[in-house]
Design an enzyme around this catalytic site. Sequence first.
Site, PDB file in Angstrom:
ATOM      1  CG  ASP A  98      -8.718  13.825   2.519  1.00  0.00           C
ATOM      2  OD1 ASP A  98      -7.994  13.900   3.522  1.00  0.00           O
ATOM      3  OD2 ASP A  98      -8.480  13.069   1.561  1.00  0.00           O
ATOM      4  CG  ASP A 138      -5.507  14.022  -0.251  1.00  0.00           C
ATOM      5  OD1 ASP A 138      -4.991  14.419   0.816  1.00  0.00           O
ATOM      6  OD2 ASP A 138      -6.212  13.011  -0.337  1.00  0.00           O
ATOM      7  CD  GLU A 139      -5.348  16.773   4.961  1.00  0.00           C
ATOM      8  OE1 GLU A 139      -6.212  17.129   5.777  1.00  0.00           O
ATOM      9  OE2 GLU A 139      -4.534  15.866   5.179  1.00  0.00           O
TER      10      GLU A 139
HETATM   11  P1  TTP Z   1      -4.827  10.473   2.400  1.00  0.00           P
HETATM   12  O1  TTP Z   1      -5.824  11.531   2.143  1.00  0.00           O
HETATM   13  O2  TTP Z   1      -4.499  10.121   3.802  1.00  0.00           O
HETATM   14  O3  TTP Z   1      -5.235   9.115   1.690  1.00  0.00           O
HETATM   15  P2  TTP Z   1      -6.018   8.873   0.332  1.00  0.00           P
HETATM   16  O4  TTP Z   1      -6.382  10.147  -0.343  1.00  0.00           O
HETATM   17  O5  TTP Z   1      -5.183   7.938  -0.503  1.00  0.00           O
HETATM   18  O6  TTP Z   1      -7.279   8.080   0.803  1.00  0.00           O
HETATM   19  P3  TTP Z   1      -8.615   8.610   1.499  1.00  0.00           P
HETATM   20  O7  TTP Z   1      -9.714   8.263   0.542  1.00  0.00           O
HETATM   21  O8  TTP Z   1      -8.692   7.861   2.770  1.00  0.00           O
HETATM   22  O9  TTP Z   1      -8.452  10.099   1.681  1.00  0.00           O
HETATM   23  O10 TTP Z   1      -3.455  10.843   1.714  1.00  0.00           O
HETATM   24  C1  TTP Z   1      -3.367  11.531   0.472  1.00  0.00           C
HETATM   25  C2  TTP Z   1      -2.262  10.956  -0.377  1.00  0.00           C
HETATM   26  O11 TTP Z   1      -1.021  11.006   0.313  1.00  0.00           O
HETATM   27  C3  TTP Z   1      -2.463   9.515  -0.756  1.00  0.00           C
HETATM   28  O12 TTP Z   1      -3.237   9.354  -1.935  1.00  0.00           O
HETATM   29  C4  TTP Z   1      -1.069   8.997  -0.918  1.00  0.00           C
HETATM   30  C5  TTP Z   1      -0.243   9.847  -0.001  1.00  0.00           C
HETATM   31  N1  TTP Z   1       0.119   9.091   1.213  1.00  0.00           N
HETATM   32  C6  TTP Z   1       1.318   8.387   1.227  1.00  0.00           C
HETATM   33  O13 TTP Z   1       2.076   8.429   0.249  1.00  0.00           O
HETATM   34  N2  TTP Z   1       1.656   7.653   2.341  1.00  0.00           N
HETATM   35  C7  TTP Z   1       0.828   7.578   3.433  1.00  0.00           C
HETATM   36  O14 TTP Z   1       1.167   6.901   4.426  1.00  0.00           O
HETATM   37  C8  TTP Z   1      -0.424   8.304   3.406  1.00  0.00           C
HETATM   38  C9  TTP Z   1      -1.363   8.227   4.601  1.00  0.00           C
HETATM   39  C10 TTP Z   1      -0.723   9.028   2.283  1.00  0.00           C
HETATM   40 MG    MG Z   2      -7.385  11.685   0.711  1.00  0.00          MG
END
Ligand code: TTP
Ligand code: MG
Length: 371
Positions: free
Chosen positions: A9, A109-110
């Site tokens: 991720d 992103d995962e």
């Molecule tokens: P995530 O992997 O949940 O968040 P992240 O990558 O920003 O942070 P982390 O370091 O905790 O992994 O989500 C991936 C992307 O999806 C994030 O960069 C933006 C988008 N996203 C939204 O647009 N709205 C949301 O509510 C969430 C949870 C994510």
């Molecule tokens: Mg992320």
Amino acid sequence: MNRIVGHLDLDYFFAQVEEVENPSLKNLPVVICVYSGRTDDSGVVSTANYIARGYGVRSAIPIVLAKKKLEATGATFIPLKREKYETVSERVMEILRSRVDVVEQTGIDEAYFDVTTGSQSDYESATNLATEIKRDILVAEKLTCSIGIGQNKVIAKMASDFRKPDGLTMIRPDETTDFLTSMSVDKLPGVGSKTARRLGELGVTTIGELSRMELDSLEESFGHKIGIYLHNASRGTDEEPVLERSESSQISRIITLKTNSRNTNEILSQLLPAIEDISKRILERKVSYRSLSIIGIYTDLSIRTKSKTFEIPTNDSETLKRQSRELLEELAGSSTMKIRRAGVRLAELKSIAEQRSLSDYICDQLGEAHG
Ligand code: TTP
Ligand code: MG
């Protein structure tokens, strides 16, 4: 062989992409915003970098609230640019695909990946591989990510979440129960605030407590499917296979050359096993490719590719080798710099069954006889 699964991720993904593009943002709060357009600041936060999170800014809170929390911090608010993040995401997934056998992308992103064969079921080698994947992504895209390694998808995902940003967490089978036991139930993938609240009403707040619940009473409260999931996942059991996502329409391999080179024969002889491997994979997946690229990563880490798109999809291994040589010659001739890593990518993969039905359809349209 015992299964070993990874979950990757990217950290604060959209905000991190903006930081890479504009490094001067790096030491200040960065917030990615989805503006609704109704008034200047109406809309919600998509994501924020970890500095902004330190002020309590989270995904989905109103932009107005984020601005209040970040008053006088020098924070930057950037409108979300999905296409840009998708392009970066595709490149990251390609790096992952070049290192492991099966990749199941589950979000922008995962992704889950299976490293059972690649690691010979050995947790040390799986972790080394994860370190290399993290390094590749950092070198090519300047992005950090967090990776979890475990005995199945549930554990891998929880492990990748465990230490962030830039984490690498390996949970061996014999550590799984300890890892889970005192964690709160909402850390289990799929358990949101609603399920957590209902579990709380049943007196269950930790995964350890959940694992001691009778299956019957979980099924009674949550239905058969969720009941079984909660029962198994809380005990660290999960049989879900990592499935190459069918919409993944490309496959690639990248190798590091023994010595930097721009000699086609020298590079090709080392790239050949990767080409053969990829050729085997598309036959297994029963797909043909329409686009072929040869990728070169140079000594200064810049990347160049030479690509070709074909009218008719093919899957013949000899043709692939010949075409790869031609593109590699072009690539090697296009720069005086030496190549450090070389790769091959097949894209626009079409299922062979789909093609057959398409040609049948065309034959029907043309009134031609089959045969
Ligand atoms: P995530 O992997 O949940 O968040 P992240 O990558 O920003 O942070 P982390 O370091 O905790 O992994 O989500 C991936 C992307 O999806 C994030 O960069 C933006 C988008 N996203 C939204 O647009 N709205 C949301 O509510 C969430 C949870 C994510
Ligand atoms: Mg992320």
